[in-house]
Design an enzyme around this catalytic site. Structure first.
Site, PDB file in Angstrom:
ATOM      1  N   ALA A  12       0.853  -1.343   0.009  1.00 37.00           N
ATOM      2  CA  ALA A  12       0.150   0.050  -0.117  1.00 37.00           C
ATOM      3  C   ALA A  12       0.854   1.226   0.234  1.00 37.00           C
ATOM      4  CB  ALA A  12      -0.949   0.026   1.159  1.00 37.00           C
ATOM      5  N   GLU A  49      11.400  12.769  -0.700  1.00 35.43           N
ATOM      6  CA  GLU A  49      11.156  14.068  -0.338  1.00 35.43           C
ATOM      7  C   GLU A  49      11.206  15.123  -1.538  1.00 35.43           C
ATOM      8  OE1 GLU A  49      14.937  14.090   1.756  1.00 35.43           O
ATOM      9  OE2 GLU A  49      14.299  13.041   3.310  1.00 35.43           O
ATOM     10  N   GLY A  51      10.977  15.042  -5.029  1.00 30.83           N
ATOM     11  CA  GLY A  51       9.746  15.332  -6.035  1.00 30.83           C
ATOM     12  C   GLY A  51       9.506  14.244  -6.943  1.00 30.83           C
ATOM     13  N   PHE A 116      16.638  18.602 -10.873  1.00 28.23           N
ATOM     14  CA  PHE A 116      17.325  17.479 -10.290  1.00 28.23           C
ATOM     15  C   PHE A 116      18.657  16.858 -11.362  1.00 28.23           C
ATOM     16  CE2 PHE A 116      15.528  14.523  -6.820  1.00 28.23           C
ATOM     17  CZ  PHE A 116      14.949  15.453  -6.207  1.00 28.23           C
ATOM     18  N   PHE A 156       1.044  -9.827   6.685  1.00 27.16           N
ATOM     19  CA  PHE A 156       2.599 -10.025   6.139  1.00 27.16           C
ATOM     20  C   PHE A 156       2.592 -11.258   5.084  1.00 27.16           C
ATOM     21  CE2 PHE A 156       6.756 -12.135   6.495  1.00 27.16           C
ATOM     22  CZ  PHE A 156       7.495 -10.874   6.089  1.00 27.16           C
ATOM     23  N   ASP A 211      10.755  -8.114   0.248  1.00 30.06           N
ATOM     24  CA  ASP A 211       9.626  -9.245   0.558  1.00 30.06           C
ATOM     25  C   ASP A 211       9.142 -10.043  -0.728  1.00 30.06           C
ATOM     26  OD1 ASP A 211      10.403  -8.244   3.006  1.00 30.06           O
ATOM     27  OD2 ASP A 211       8.310  -8.223   3.909  1.00 30.06           O
ATOM     28  N   GLN A 230      21.251   1.396  -6.073  1.00 31.79           N
ATOM     29  CA  GLN A 230      21.701   2.917  -6.465  1.00 31.79           C
ATOM     30  C   GLN A 230      22.322   3.382  -4.839  1.00 31.79           C
ATOM     31  OE1 GLN A 230      18.700   6.388  -7.058  1.00 31.79           O
ATOM     32  NE2 GLN A 230      20.154   6.492  -8.631  1.00 31.79           N
ATOM     33  N   HIS A 232      22.824   6.946  -3.160  1.00 33.84           N
ATOM     34  CA  HIS A 232      22.468   8.399  -3.126  1.00 33.84           C
ATOM     35  C   HIS A 232      23.612   9.072  -2.494  1.00 33.84           C
ATOM     36  CE1 HIS A 232      20.480  12.149  -2.774  1.00 33.84           C
ATOM     37  NE2 HIS A 232      19.413  11.636  -3.160  1.00 33.84           N
ATOM     38  N   LEU A 242      18.248  10.465   4.482  1.00 29.39           N
ATOM     39  CA  LEU A 242      18.247  11.176   3.365  1.00 29.39           C
ATOM     40  C   LEU A 242      18.307  12.800   3.296  1.00 29.39           C
ATOM     41  CD1 LEU A 242      18.709  10.705   0.000  1.00 29.39           C
ATOM     42  CD2 LEU A 242      16.264  11.286  -0.047  1.00 29.39           C
ATOM     43  N   GLU A 245      17.948  15.282  -2.996  1.00 27.69           N
ATOM     44  CA  GLU A 245      18.627  15.997  -4.106  1.00 27.69           C
ATOM     45  C   GLU A 245      18.393  17.241  -4.210  1.00 27.69           C
ATOM     46  OE1 GLU A 245      19.948  12.989  -7.204  1.00 27.69           O
ATOM     47  OE2 GLU A 245      18.847  14.266  -8.604  1.00 27.69           O
ATOM     48  N   ARG A 276      23.318  10.407 -10.114  1.00 24.55           N
ATOM     49  CA  ARG A 276      23.765   9.993  -8.752  1.00 24.55           C
ATOM     50  C   ARG A 276      24.920   9.007  -8.698  1.00 24.55           C
ATOM     51  NH1 ARG A 276      17.645   9.034  -6.378  1.00 24.55           N
ATOM     52  NH2 ARG A 276      17.317  11.527  -6.028  1.00 24.55           N
ATOM     53  N   HIS A 344      20.339   3.460  -1.642  1.00 22.59           N
ATOM     54  CA  HIS A 344      19.103   4.395  -1.674  1.00 22.59           C
ATOM     55  C   HIS A 344      18.081   3.741  -2.687  1.00 22.59           C
ATOM     56  CE1 HIS A 344      16.458   7.894  -1.874  1.00 22.59           C
ATOM     57  NE2 HIS A 344      16.646   7.808  -3.186  1.00 22.59           N
ATOM     58  N   TYR A 345      18.506   2.827  -3.659  1.00 22.58           N
ATOM     59  CA  TYR A 345      17.263   2.488  -4.482  1.00 22.58           C
ATOM     60  C   TYR A 345      17.606   1.256  -5.239  1.00 22.58           C
ATOM     61  CZ  TYR A 345      13.503   2.661  -8.162  1.00 22.58           C
ATOM     62  OH  TYR A 345      12.863   2.215  -8.728  1.00 22.58           O
ATOM     63  N   ARG A 379      18.871   4.983 -11.817  1.00 20.24           N
ATOM     64  CA  ARG A 379      17.959   5.840 -11.851  1.00 20.24           C
ATOM     65  C   ARG A 379      18.079   7.280 -11.656  1.00 20.24           C
ATOM     66  NH1 ARG A 379      14.165   8.032  -8.030  1.00 20.24           N
ATOM     67  NH2 ARG A 379      15.306   6.869  -6.136  1.00 20.24           N
ATOM     68  N   LEU A 380      17.463   8.130 -12.544  1.00 18.24           N
ATOM     69  CA  LEU A 380      17.283   9.670 -12.156  1.00 18.24           C
ATOM     70  C   LEU A 380      16.437   9.833 -11.017  1.00 18.24           C
ATOM     71  CD1 LEU A 380      17.475  11.503 -15.736  1.00 18.24           C
ATOM     72  CD2 LEU A 380      19.382  10.726 -14.152  1.00 18.24           C
ATOM     73  N   GLY A 381      17.021  10.878 -10.020  1.00 17.71           N
ATOM     74  CA  GLY A 381      16.166  11.305  -9.209  1.00 17.71           C
ATOM     75  C   GLY A 381      14.823  11.628  -9.510  1.00 17.71           C
TER      76      GLY A 381
HETATM   77  C1  LIG Z   1      14.278   8.691   2.062  1.00 24.20           C
HETATM   78  C2  LIG Z   1      13.642   8.281   0.514  1.00 24.20           C
HETATM   79  C3  LIG Z   1      13.564   9.435  -0.471  1.00 24.20           C
HETATM   80  C4  LIG Z   1      13.055   9.250  -1.701  1.00 24.20           C
HETATM   81  N1  LIG Z   1      12.815  10.380  -2.289  1.00 24.20           N
HETATM   82  C5  LIG Z   1      12.253  10.245  -3.541  1.00 24.20           C
HETATM   83  C6  LIG Z   1      11.964  11.224  -4.402  1.00 24.20           C
HETATM   84  O1  LIG Z   1      11.808  12.532  -3.894  1.00 24.20           O
HETATM   85  N2  LIG Z   1      11.413  11.170  -5.579  1.00 24.20           N
HETATM   86  C7  LIG Z   1      11.292   9.815  -6.131  1.00 24.20           C
HETATM   87  O2  LIG Z   1      10.908   9.747  -7.352  1.00 24.20           O
HETATM   88  N3  LIG Z   1      11.623   8.946  -5.221  1.00 24.20           N
HETATM   89  C8  LIG Z   1      12.166   8.959  -4.148  1.00 24.20           C
HETATM   90  N4  LIG Z   1      12.799   7.874  -3.611  1.00 24.20           N
HETATM   91  C9  LIG Z   1      12.367   6.232  -4.071  1.00 24.20           C
HETATM   92  C10 LIG Z   1      10.685   6.366  -4.006  1.00 24.20           C
HETATM   93  O3  LIG Z   1      10.119   6.758  -2.790  1.00 24.20           O
HETATM   94  C11 LIG Z   1      10.131   4.663  -3.763  1.00 24.20           C
HETATM   95  O4  LIG Z   1      11.000   4.303  -4.901  1.00 24.20           O
HETATM   96  C12 LIG Z   1       8.957   4.504  -3.890  1.00 24.20           C
HETATM   97  O5  LIG Z   1       8.110   5.460  -3.083  1.00 24.20           O
HETATM   98  C13 LIG Z   1       8.459   3.026  -3.721  1.00 24.20           C
HETATM   99  O6  LIG Z   1       7.010   2.919  -3.620  1.00 24.20           O
HETATM  100  P1  LIG Z   1       6.431   1.599  -3.759  1.00 24.20           P
HETATM  101  O7  LIG Z   1       4.937   1.833  -3.673  1.00 24.20           O
HETATM  102  O8  LIG Z   1       6.854   0.771  -4.859  1.00 24.20           O
HETATM  103  O9  LIG Z   1       6.697   0.638  -2.470  1.00 24.20           O
HETATM  104  P2  LIG Z   1       6.613   1.217  -1.095  1.00 24.20           P
HETATM  105  O10 LIG Z   1       6.179   2.753  -0.771  1.00 24.20           O
HETATM  106  O11 LIG Z   1       7.874   0.866  -0.486  1.00 24.20           O
HETATM  107  O12 LIG Z   1       5.606   0.381  -0.250  1.00 24.20           O
HETATM  108  C14 LIG Z   1       5.627  -0.970  -0.156  1.00 24.20           C
HETATM  109  C15 LIG Z   1       4.278  -1.467   0.520  1.00 24.20           C
HETATM  110  O13 LIG Z   1       4.496  -2.848   0.618  1.00 24.20           O
HETATM  111  C16 LIG Z   1       4.149  -3.383   1.966  1.00 24.20           C
HETATM  112  N5  LIG Z   1       4.933  -4.611   2.185  1.00 24.20           N
HETATM  113  C17 LIG Z   1       6.309  -4.838   1.948  1.00 24.20           C
HETATM  114  N6  LIG Z   1       6.419  -6.056   2.210  1.00 24.20           N
HETATM  115  C18 LIG Z   1       5.282  -6.648   2.605  1.00 24.20           C
HETATM  116  C19 LIG Z   1       4.939  -8.071   2.885  1.00 24.20           C
HETATM  117  N7  LIG Z   1       5.777  -9.045   3.015  1.00 24.20           N
HETATM  118  N8  LIG Z   1       3.493  -8.310   3.277  1.00 24.20           N
HETATM  119  C20 LIG Z   1       2.737  -7.396   2.981  1.00 24.20           C
HETATM  120  N9  LIG Z   1       2.954  -6.035   2.702  1.00 24.20           N
HETATM  121  C21 LIG Z   1       4.214  -5.672   2.451  1.00 24.20           C
HETATM  122  C22 LIG Z   1       4.660  -2.024   2.801  1.00 24.20           C
HETATM  123  O14 LIG Z   1       3.913  -2.392   3.968  1.00 24.20           O
HETATM  124  C23 LIG Z   1       4.251  -0.843   2.054  1.00 24.20           C
HETATM  125  O15 LIG Z   1       2.779  -0.914   1.909  1.00 24.20           O
HETATM  126  C24 LIG Z   1      13.157   7.910  -2.163  1.00 24.20           C
HETATM  127  C25 LIG Z   1      13.131   6.869  -1.323  1.00 24.20           C
HETATM  128  C26 LIG Z   1      13.788   7.030   0.039  1.00 24.20           C
HETATM  129  C27 LIG Z   1      13.863   5.701   0.727  1.00 24.20           C
END
Ligand SMILES: Cc1cc2nc3c(=O)[nH]c(=O)nc-3n(C[C@H](O)[C@H](O)[C@H](O)COP(=O)(O)OP(=O)(O)OC[C@H]3O[C@@H](n4cnc5c(N)ncnc54)[C@H](O)[C@@H]3O)c2cc1C
Length: 564
Positions: A12, A49, A51, A116, A156, A211, A230, A232, A242, A245, A276, A344-345, A379-381
């Site tokens: 989610a 953070e 964008g 960026f 989980f 997971d 990646q 950062h 973090l 950027e 990066r 970071h990624y 990946r680009l920021g």
């Molecule tokens: C500190 C930080 C700053 C960042 N800033 C930027 C930015 O400014 N711009 C940008 O483009 N990207 C940024 N990134 C990267 C970007 O935020 C992430 O790649 C992206 O938000 C990932 O989204 P997602 O929906 O794939 O996963 P997530 O947001 O990580 O969500 C994963 C979901 O899966 C669930 N989950 C995981 N394992 C299980 C399991 N075993 N069972 C059930 N549920 C599970 C979790 O509970 C969660 O709900 C940043 C990353 C970090 C760490």
């Protein structure tokens, strides 16, 4: 306990929530379960953070966004997927705008853009430096409007149930009761995020343990390009939090101990706003060649924002200021911040095509858990949150098409019992090894041998050491034998997932005898397009990791030397 939903989305975060909305918007009769181990508003996306990238500047173009992305990716991205991606980003920004996302604005009320790394023009849409927070809350509020989306928080994921290459459902532990729960589904979308906690020094939340990647991998689904992680440039020392950027996007400098803006020697044109991989390598070089600063937590580089002034820092980077004051005791208005490169990624992930389909019918992956690939070797920021929005929607729409006029494939009792048996086996473990000691050693292996500069002997050590840790893991002890909120059990399962993924990272990295993007080898310092312009595919077999390769799709842009 047993549930049945047409589509079950695991995760989610931005990607999972965007997928759920895409389904519910188009069809109110299809039932959707959104299952996640944390509450939706506690996903890692909330930490984003700086964008979200999208073309809005009049001088900018979709082709330029695609080109920057492909070049940033060191030409390993699939260009058909990149072209689809860039064309959909602006629509997603406007959709979130309509749903109430408070984007930062220019004085005349337009959506503001900031520069960026690796971008030819300003292309990053933002909400101060709390972009992910606002995006997540916008989507979550939206989700609550649809009666056909059911939320299962604190469940989980432990296994997928697949028969004849077709998905039938999944199992998840209900963390509150400890009970293993069966979800039957016509389609499953994995949106469980990256695998950043493989590393010790990282920007990721503690729950980002890969997971979904590991569960799919254990079912025979290949993982793509896992060697590309990646780093950062700007992780706050010592916590790794973090420093976005956007600090450099807003005009911040990187300084060595001689107060020199050393990026002029590495990327004379782009300086601090090179991609990066380029900046992180330059910083590491400054550190190992004796030009870094040194403090009580070791070597660091200075991130200087003081010249931006208090007003701008408070307006554009309030979260950064707060975090720096709380976690390093330094106000960036007054003094430079101690930073160094940080994991970071996860560029790699579950192998999917641009429709987010895996080779298992009805199984989709989207967001950071997936590798389409649009990020290639680097990946680009700000392209990642855009990816979650664009391909979250695409995964949702394709899963919806798939389930219409389909019947459930029933899960047999034996199949469920087998999943239950595996969890019981871990729960009953009473060995002599601490899972947390194993995790700590795993983090050290990754931080030492699969960091910014890699070479053969270190990676061989990593492969060997991970094998040993996997052996020791068989003899772990679960201390907590209670059912309800047994985090000891959950963390131990996560550590098992991470060991499988680390092995895939190490083996793919060892095999790739070139330097490309974030994978930089001291023993093969050049990119080798003749032999290595191809994706790695890691398969889990009884004898360990088997690596195969797949071609890269090139539409318009032939690889050239990468200069910034
Ligand atoms: C500190 C930080 C700053 C960042 N800033 C930027 C930015 O400014 N711009 C940008 O483009 N990207 C940024 N990134 C990267 C970007 O935020 C992430 O790649 C992206 O938000 C990932 O989204 P997602 O929906 O794939 O996963 P997530 O947001 O990580 O969500 C994963 C979901 O899966 C669930 N989950 C995981 N394992 C299980 C399991 N075993 N069972 C059930 N549920 C599970 C979790 O509970 C969660 O709900 C940043 C990353 C970090 C760490």
């Amino acid at each position: 306990m047993k549930f049945r939903y047409d589509v079950v989305i695991v995760g989610a975060g931005l990607a999972g929530m965007r997928a759920a909305i895409a389904i519910a918007e188009k069809n109110e009769d299809v039932s959707v379960a959104m299952v996640s181990k944390t509450y939706p508003t506690r996903c890692h996306s909330v930490c984003a953070e700086g964008g979200t990238a999208a073309v809005f500047d009049k001088e900018d173009s979709l082709d330029l966004h695609a080109w920057d992305t492909v070049k940033g990716a060191d030409f390993l991205a699939d260009q058909d997927a990149v072209e689809l991606f860039v064309s959909e980003c602006p629509k997603e920004i406007l959709t979130l705008d309509a749903w109430g996302c408070p984007w930062s604005r220019t004085e005349d009320g337009k959506i503001a853009l900031r520069p960026f790394g690796g971008q030819s023009l300003n292309r990053t849409v933002f909400a101060k430096d709390r972009t992910g927070f606002h995006e997540v809350h916008t989507l979550y509020e939206r989700i609550l409007q649809y009666p056909n989306i059911e939320i299962f928080s604190e469940y989980f994921l432990t296994g997928l149930i697949v028969e004849n290459d077709e998905i039938k459902g999944l199992t998840a532990i209900d963390i509150k009761t400890g009970e293993l729960t069966l979800f039957e589904a016509k389609a499953v979308i994995l949106a469980t995020g990256g695998a950043g906690r493989l590393y010790g020094f990282t920007t990721y939340s503690h729950n980002v343990t890969g997971d979904g990647m590991a569960v799919a991998y254990r079912c025979g689904v290949p993982l793509k390009d896992m060697e590309f992680f990646q780093f950062h440039p700007t992780g706050l020392v010592p916590s790794g939090i973090l420093m976005t950027e956007a600090c450099r996007g807003e005009g911040g400098y990187l300084l060595n101990k001689d107060k020199e803006r050393f990026m002029k020697r590495y990327a004379p044109e782009k300086m601090e706003l090179a991609p990066r991989d380029v900046v992180a390598r330059a910083m590491w070089k400054e550190m190992i060649e004796g030009r870094a600063l040194e403090g009580e937590h070791g070597l660091y580089i200075a991130l200087d924002l003081t010249h931006l002034g208090e007003k701008k820092i408070k307006a554009r980077l309030p979260l950064i200021r707060e975090a720096a004051i709380n976690f390093a005791g330094i106000d960036p208005v007054e003094k430079p911040l101690p930073i160094k490169p940080v994991a970071h990624y996860t560029m790699g992930g579950i192998h999917v095509n641009k429709n987010c389909e895996t080779d298992v019918k009805g199984l989709y992956a989207t967001g950071e858990v997936a590798c389409i690939s649009i990020h290639g070797a680097n990946r680009l920021g700000s392209n990642s949150t855009s990816e979650c929005l664009v391909f979250g929607r695409i995964a949702g729409e394709n899963a919806l098409d798939f389930v219409l006029n389909k019947d459930f494939k029933l899960v047999k009792e034996d199949e469920f019992f087998e999943e239950e048996r595996k969890i019981e086996e871990i729960f009953n473990k009473n060995g002599s090894e601490s899972p947390y000691a194993i995790k700590k050693e795993l983090n050290e292996v990754m931080d030492n041998y699969l960091w910014i500069f890699r070479e053969e002997s270190g990676m061989k050590k990593a492969v060997q050491k991970i094998k040993e840790l996997k052996e020791r893991y068989k003899d772990v002890k679960i201390t907590d034998k209670s059912k309800s909120f047994n985090t000891d059990l959950i963390y131990t399962i996560e550590i098992g997932y991470m060991l499988d993924l680390a092995e895939a990272v190490a083996v793919c990295a060892l095999f790739r005898k070139e330097s490309r993007g974030a994978h930089y080898r001291l023993d093969y310092q050049k990119r080798d397009d003749v032999n290595w312009l191809k994706h790695s595919l890691a398969y889990k077999t009884a004898d360990g990791v088997k690596v195969d390769y797949a071609p890269v799709t090139i539409t318009k842009w032939e690889p050239v030397e990468r200069k910034y």
